[in-house]
Enzyme design. Structure first.
Site, short mmCIF file in Angstrom:
data_model
loop_
_atom_site.label_atom_id
_atom_site.label_comp_id
_atom_site.label_asym_id
_atom_site.label_seq_id
_atom_site.Cartn_x
_atom_site.Cartn_y
_atom_site.Cartn_z
NE ARG A 262 -4.24 -1.52 0.12
CZ ARG A 262 -4.36 -2.59 -0.64
NH1 ARG A 262 -3.35 -2.94 -1.44
NH2 ARG A 262 -5.46 -3.32 -0.61
CD GLU B 154 -2.96 3.54 -5.69
OE1 GLU B 154 -3.96 2.88 -6.09
OE2 GLU B 154 -1.97 3.02 -5.16
CG HIS C 200 -2.96 -0.42 -7.10
ND1 HIS C 200 -3.39 0.21 -5.96
CD2 HIS C 200 -2.91 -1.74 -6.78
CE1 HIS C 200 -3.61 -0.67 -4.99
NE2 HIS C 200 -3.32 -1.86 -5.48
#
Length: 334
Positions: free
Chosen positions: A247, A276, A295
């Site tokens: 993370r 994000e 991601h």
């Protein structure tokens, strides 16, 4: 028994679910928002297979068990479900192969300077200078620190060992080396035999000082937020390469950008970020020593096949009233 999946199931996936719970009523639909999930779940179900969980689910619907399709649970435990009695299990283990391969790919790309070669290709530049060639490394014989020795970290360790790397591991309880979670045969390090040494959270500077490569696979909890900051970057070797697939919030992004800009560390492979999508103004976009992806390290074509394999195993356990795999401890956050 009523089972709801907020992801549309393919025929083989539906068959796997029904084989685990014969006679069950299975309803599936693609839900892209929590509002769609809330509407679809309605009054509730026995088992819910989902990425998204509405905050009011525990009070509005009768659900006996939630199987997440993600390895992380921070998006669920940040709300009222943290104190709910509903058991929640994660999909930890299904991402081990793609993410560990991504991690090794990022390390190899950096060591062999492929990221620089691709930039040169875009410029149509034949970059074969002595200085460039002298910067290429092997990863064999180098030391990898795995910060967070869960299912992904263990498979990363197995692959790194196959490449001839020395593996060090950091985990919350370094004396507890067995992996009790979902682990398909042949993957990972279920008995914790690969690392040369284990370290605890308080020893993170020590493990970083010894390591040429660092893989961060931590979940986001109250204890791991900004786990790596200025002090930790100062402890790293000047040529160290860090990969974060856990993370974004477990690393102090400002401190990392400063360390990368000043070349206090060699580089970073980043798949997750504090915010994000990553802001267009972030300096990370332009740094030559950064390999950056949006991601997607866990993406793979067989994602739902693996998820349904785990779900089916947990369904069998749920029906037989046996302990579920990957059960979240709300106090730990994973």
């Amino acid at each position: 028994m009523k089972i709801i999946s907020t992801v549309a199931l393919q025929p083989a996936q539906r068959s796997a679910v029904l084989a685990a719970a014969p006679g069950a009523d299975v309803a599936d639909r693609q839900c892209r928002t929590v509002e769609e999930v809330s509407e679809f779940v309605g009054a509730g179900c026995d088992a819910l297979l989902t990425f998204r969980v509405p905050n009011d689910l525990a009070t509005r619907a009768h659900v006996k068990w939630i199987q997440l399709l993600s390895a992380g649970a921070d998006h669920v435990l940040g709300g009222p479900l943290k104190s709910s009695a509903i058991p929640i299990t994660t999909a930890s283990g299904i991402h081990a192969t793609p993410i560990s391969e991504y991690t090794l790919a990022s390390m190899l790309a950096y060591a062999h300077r492929i990221h620089l070669a691709i930039r040169a290709q875009v410029r149509r530049e034949w970059m074969r200078s002595g200085a460039f060639m002298a910067g290429v490394d092997d990863i064999r014989g180098q030391t990898l620190a795995i910060i967070g020795y869960g299912s992904i970290g263990r498979e990363t360790g197995r692959l790194a060992a196959a490449f001839g790397m020395k593996v060090l591991a950091l985990k919350r309880n370094p004396s507890d080396r067995v992996d009790a979670g979902w682990c398909p045969a042949g993957l990972g390090d279920p008995d914790g035999k690969i690392p040369a040494r284990f370290f605890g959270p308080e020893d993170r500077e020590a493990i970083l000082r010894e390591s040429d490569f660092i893989s961060v696979t931590l979940p986001l909890t109250d204890h791991t937020r900004k786990f790596i900051g200025e002090r930790e970057f100062a402890a790293m070797k000047p040529g160290a390469y860090l990969v974060n697939i856990g993370r974004g919030e477990v690393i102090d992004e400002r401190a990392m950008a400063a360390a990368l800009t000043a070349k206090k560390i060699g580089g970073a492979g980043l798949d997750v970020f504090e915010h994000e999508p990553l802001e267009a103004s972030s300096p990370l976009w332009d740094l030559e020593n950064v390999i950056l992806t949006p991601h997607m390290s866990g993406a793979n074509r067989s994602y739902m096949d693996k998820a349904c394999e785990l779900f089916a195993e947990n369904l069998k356990r749920f029906v037989a009233n046996r302990p579920l795999l990957n059960l979240i401890d709300p106090n730990l956050g994973y």
